[in-house]
Every structure is written in structure tokens, then in C-alpha cells.
Design an enzyme around this catalytic site. Structure first.
Site, PDB file in Angstrom:
ATOM      1  N   HIS A 167      88.699  -8.252  19.486  1.00 46.29           N
ATOM      2  CA  HIS A 167      88.552  -9.430  20.346  1.00 46.29           C
ATOM      3  C   HIS A 167      87.384  -9.240  21.314  1.00 46.29           C
ATOM      4  O   HIS A 167      86.597 -10.158  21.541  1.00 46.29           O
ATOM      5  CB  HIS A 167      89.824  -9.673  21.160  1.00 46.29           C
ATOM      6  CG  HIS A 167      91.049  -9.961  20.348  1.00 46.29           C
ATOM      7  ND1 HIS A 167      92.214  -9.248  20.457  1.00 46.29           N
ATOM      8  CD2 HIS A 167      91.282 -10.908  19.395  1.00 46.29           C
ATOM      9  CE1 HIS A 167      93.125  -9.744  19.627  1.00 46.29           C
ATOM     10  NE2 HIS A 167      92.584 -10.734  18.956  1.00 46.29           N
ATOM     11  N   ARG A 187      87.766 -12.146  10.212  1.00 47.33           N
ATOM     12  CA  ARG A 187      87.759 -10.725   9.856  1.00 47.33           C
ATOM     13  C   ARG A 187      87.558 -10.502   8.369  1.00 47.33           C
ATOM     14  O   ARG A 187      86.863  -9.606   7.949  1.00 47.33           O
ATOM     15  CB  ARG A 187      89.072 -10.065  10.295  1.00 47.33           C
ATOM     16  CG  ARG A 187      89.206  -9.929  11.790  1.00 47.33           C
ATOM     17  CD  ARG A 187      90.610  -9.587  12.165  1.00 47.33           C
ATOM     18  NE  ARG A 187      91.534 -10.615  11.704  1.00 47.33           N
ATOM     19  CZ  ARG A 187      92.841 -10.519  11.723  1.00 47.33           C
ATOM     20  NH1 ARG A 187      93.403  -9.417  12.158  1.00 47.33           N
ATOM     21  NH2 ARG A 187      93.598 -11.500  11.295  1.00 47.33           N
ATOM     22  N   LYS A 223     105.594 -16.274  17.890  1.00 49.24           N
ATOM     23  CA  LYS A 223     105.599 -14.884  17.412  1.00 49.24           C
ATOM     24  C   LYS A 223     106.446 -13.942  18.281  1.00 49.24           C
ATOM     25  O   LYS A 223     106.480 -12.744  18.022  1.00 49.24           O
ATOM     26  CB  LYS A 223     104.161 -14.336  17.382  1.00 49.24           C
ATOM     27  CG  LYS A 223     103.287 -14.885  16.273  1.00 49.24           C
ATOM     28  CD  LYS A 223     101.899 -14.252  16.368  1.00 49.24           C
ATOM     29  CE  LYS A 223     100.955 -14.738  15.301  1.00 49.24           C
ATOM     30  NZ  LYS A 223      99.592 -14.201  15.515  1.00 49.24           N
ATOM     31  N   SER A 257      96.420  -7.127  16.431  1.00 45.18           N
ATOM     32  CA  SER A 257      97.262  -6.752  17.568  1.00 45.18           C
ATOM     33  C   SER A 257      98.566  -6.127  17.091  1.00 45.18           C
ATOM     34  O   SER A 257      99.089  -5.208  17.725  1.00 45.18           O
ATOM     35  CB  SER A 257      97.559  -7.984  18.427  1.00 45.18           C
ATOM     36  OG  SER A 257      96.363  -8.517  18.912  1.00 45.18           O
TER      37      SER A 257
HETATM   38  N1  COA Z   1      89.709  -8.706  16.105  1.00 48.27           N
HETATM   39  C1  COA Z   1      90.928  -8.174  15.965  1.00 48.27           C
HETATM   40  N2  COA Z   1      92.007  -8.898  15.674  1.00 48.27           N
HETATM   41  C2  COA Z   1      91.856 -10.207  15.526  1.00 48.27           C
HETATM   42  C3  COA Z   1      90.616 -10.840  15.658  1.00 48.27           C
HETATM   43  C4  COA Z   1      89.507 -10.023  15.958  1.00 48.27           C
HETATM   44  N3  COA Z   1      88.292 -10.524  16.103  1.00 48.27           N
HETATM   45  N4  COA Z   1      90.784 -12.132  15.456  1.00 48.27           N
HETATM   46  C5  COA Z   1      92.089 -12.330  15.186  1.00 48.27           C
HETATM   47  N5  COA Z   1      92.726 -11.152  15.239  1.00 48.27           N
HETATM   48  C6  COA Z   1      94.152 -10.925  14.983  1.00 48.27           C
HETATM   49  C7  COA Z   1      95.013 -11.034  16.189  1.00 48.27           C
HETATM   50  O1  COA Z   1      95.125  -9.807  16.860  1.00 48.27           O
HETATM   51  C8  COA Z   1      96.316 -11.485  15.591  1.00 48.27           C
HETATM   52  O2  COA Z   1      97.008 -10.348  15.107  1.00 48.27           O
HETATM   53  P1  COA Z   1      98.601 -10.313  14.947  1.00 48.27           P
HETATM   54  O3  COA Z   1      98.973 -11.438  14.053  1.00 48.27           O
HETATM   55  O4  COA Z   1      98.808  -8.985  14.363  1.00 48.27           O
HETATM   56  O5  COA Z   1      99.194 -10.447  16.306  1.00 48.27           O
HETATM   57  C9  COA Z   1      95.890 -12.324  14.390  1.00 48.27           C
HETATM   58  O6  COA Z   1      94.594 -11.933  14.106  1.00 48.27           O
HETATM   59  C10 COA Z   1      95.819 -13.811  14.593  1.00 48.27           C
HETATM   60  O7  COA Z   1      95.848 -14.059  15.942  1.00 48.27           O
HETATM   61  P2  COA Z   1      95.067 -15.095  16.802  1.00 48.27           P
HETATM   62  O8  COA Z   1      93.623 -15.081  16.621  1.00 48.27           O
HETATM   63  O9  COA Z   1      95.539 -14.871  18.186  1.00 48.27           O
HETATM   64  O10 COA Z   1      95.537 -16.444  16.202  1.00 48.27           O
HETATM   65  P3  COA Z   1      96.930 -17.129  16.294  1.00 48.27           P
HETATM   66  O11 COA Z   1      97.226 -17.548  14.915  1.00 48.27           O
HETATM   67  O12 COA Z   1      97.950 -16.337  17.000  1.00 48.27           O
HETATM   68  O13 COA Z   1      96.604 -18.365  17.247  1.00 48.27           O
HETATM   69  C11 COA Z   1      95.485 -20.438  17.844  1.00 48.27           C
HETATM   70  C12 COA Z   1      95.586 -19.255  16.907  1.00 48.27           C
HETATM   71  C13 COA Z   1      95.827 -20.070  19.285  1.00 48.27           C
HETATM   72  C14 COA Z   1      94.061 -20.873  17.817  1.00 48.27           C
HETATM   73  C15 COA Z   1      96.405 -21.556  17.294  1.00 48.27           C
HETATM   74  O14 COA Z   1      97.689 -21.076  17.040  1.00 48.27           O
HETATM   75  C16 COA Z   1      96.511 -22.727  18.246  1.00 48.27           C
HETATM   76  O15 COA Z   1      95.565 -23.418  18.503  1.00 48.27           O
HETATM   77  N6  COA Z   1      97.710 -22.968  18.779  1.00 48.27           N
HETATM   78  C17 COA Z   1      97.955 -24.067  19.742  1.00 48.27           C
HETATM   79  C18 COA Z   1      98.723 -25.215  19.105  1.00 48.27           C
HETATM   80  C19 COA Z   1      97.818 -26.104  18.328  1.00 48.27           C
HETATM   81  O16 COA Z   1      96.873 -26.673  18.825  1.00 48.27           O
HETATM   82  N7  COA Z   1      98.132 -26.254  17.029  1.00 48.27           N
HETATM   83  C20 COA Z   1      97.386 -27.072  16.129  1.00 48.27           C
HETATM   84  C21 COA Z   1      96.243 -26.330  15.522  1.00 48.27           C
HETATM   85  S1  COA Z   1      95.725 -27.201  14.108  1.00 48.27           S
END
Ligand code: COA
Length: 162
Positions: A17, A90, A41, A128
Site C-alpha cells: 500500500h 497486483r 471482512k 493484509s
Molecule cells: N499491496 C498489498 N496488498 C494490497 C494492495 C497492494 N498494493 N492492494 C490491495 N491489496 C490487498 C489488501 O491488503 C487486501 O488484502 P486482504 O484481502 O488479505 O485483506 C486485498 O488486497 C483487497 O483489499 P482492498 O484493496 O482493501 O480492497 P477491498 O476489496 O477490501 O475494498 C473498496 C475495496 C474499498 C474499494 C470497495 O470495497 C468499496 O468501494 N467499498 C465501498 C462500498 C461501495 O462503494 N461498493 C460499490 C463498489 S462497485
């Protein structure tokens, strides 16, 4: 003023991140890191704790701020007068999900775009949940997360650096 939003769960923030934060902060006057609050989650850290951990890690980045949000991402983006969402890719496996979110958000608000940065190769395997799993077994997480947040992660598992 160009404002970018980098959303995610950040449970906890990792070097992967931080890589995206550092690189995307150069693209905007202000980069707001948006920490998802209504997380299905069942996060290890509360939204407030995740915000605080990211603040520690980004304290020397002058144009980066951190906030929690709940509800729809697109509503938060509009509220902040931002025009761009930043996401890290990724691997190919991220692409389908990310494409779906980006297209849905664009459909809901056509003046907001999503840009993707490819995660640096050295962090392409990182997540994460991997960090949480290693920490839960008292493994060494220093290669995965900034050193200032390690004690907070270990404390969640009643572990310490000693
Ligand atoms: N480096 C390391 N890890 C990364 C990364 C990076 N550059 N990018 C993503 N990850 C990992 C995260 O650590 C996380 O790992 P985990 O699943 O083991 O915990 C995983 O990838 C995905 O996490 P994240 O990027 O936080 O995405 P998410 O799916 O949890 O959330 C949002 C994505 C917040 C953008 C999305 O859920 C959202 O917008 N929610 C709000 C509700 C909404 O608007 N919904 C409609 C959308 S269409």
C-alpha cells in the site's frame, strides 16, 4: 486542485500500500486515503485504528491525508470534490474484480475515473491477511509492514517484539 482518493480496507497497511501511496501522491495536489468502515471482512483493527496506523506511516508525506468512510465509495469521492480513484493491481487475478468496481463506479458517476497503478514486483504477492496470519504465529513481519506499526499489530495477538 486535483484530489485523488485511494480507498481500501488497509487491515493493516502494508509496504504494498505504501508503494501505491508514494507513487500516486505525486499525481495529485492532495491524496486522500479512504479507509473502509463498514467492512464485511470483520477487520482486526477498527476503522479508527487503521486510520491512525496509516497516519503514522504517512506523517512525512505533505499532501496525503487519511479518513474513514462508510457507505458508497462514489459518494465519498463526490463529497471530497475528487475526480479520480486510485487502485493498485497486483496480479491478473485482481483485474476482473477491479474492472467490475471501476466500471460500476463510472456508471454511477461518469465524471469520476479510476486509475490503476501496477504494484511494484517486490510486493505483488503481499496482502493484509498474509501479514495478519504471520503475526498471529509471532512470525517476523518486518519485511511486509513499516516498523512503526509492528508493535500495534503484534499487540492484537498478545505478542511482542521480544
Ligand atoms: N499491496 C498489498 N496488498 C494490497 C494492495 C497492494 N498494493 N492492494 C490491495 N491489496 C490487498 C489488501 O491488503 C487486501 O488484502 P486482504 O484481502 O488479505 O485483506 C486485498 O488486497 C483487497 O483489499 P482492498 O484493496 O482493501 O480492497 P477491498 O476489496 O477490501 O475494498 C473498496 C475495496 C474499498 C474499494 C470497495 O470495497 C468499496 O468501494 N467499498 C465501498 C462500498 C461501495 O462503494 N461498493 C460499490 C463498489 S462497485
Amino acid at each position: 486542485m486535483r484530489i485523488g482518493i485511494y480507498p481500501g480496507s488497509f487491515d493493516p497497511v502494508t509496504f504494498g500500500h505504501v508503494d501505491i501511496i508514494l507513487r500516486s501522491s505525486k499525481m495529485f495536489d492532495l491524496l486522500i486515503i479512504a479507509v473502509l468502515n463498514n467492512n464485511v471482512k470483520k477487520p482486526l483493527f477498527s476503522a479508527e485504528e487503521r486510520v491512525e496506523l496509516i497516519r503514522q506511516v504517512t506523517k512525512n508525506m505533505r499532501n496525503v491525508s487519511v479518513e474513514a468512510f462508510d457507505g458508497l465509495l462514489i459518494d465519498f469521492v463526490k463529497k471530497k470534490n475528487a475526480s479520480t480513484i486510485v487502485r493498485g493491481l497486483r496480479a491478473v487475478s485482481d483485474f476482473e474484480y477491479e474492472l467490475q468496481i471501476a466500471q460500476t463506479n463510472h456508471k454511477m458517476s461518469s465524471d469520476i475515473d479510476t486509475v490503476f497503478l501496477t504494484t511494484s514486483l517486490e510486493y505483488s504477492y503481499l496482502s493484509s491477511s498474509i501479514v495478519r496470519e504471520i503475526a498471529s504465529y509471532n512470525g517476523d513481519i518486518s519485511k511486509f509492514v513499516p516498523k512503526e506499526i509492528i508493535p500495534s499489530i503484534l499487540a492484537k495477538y498478545n505478542k511482542s517484539l521480544d
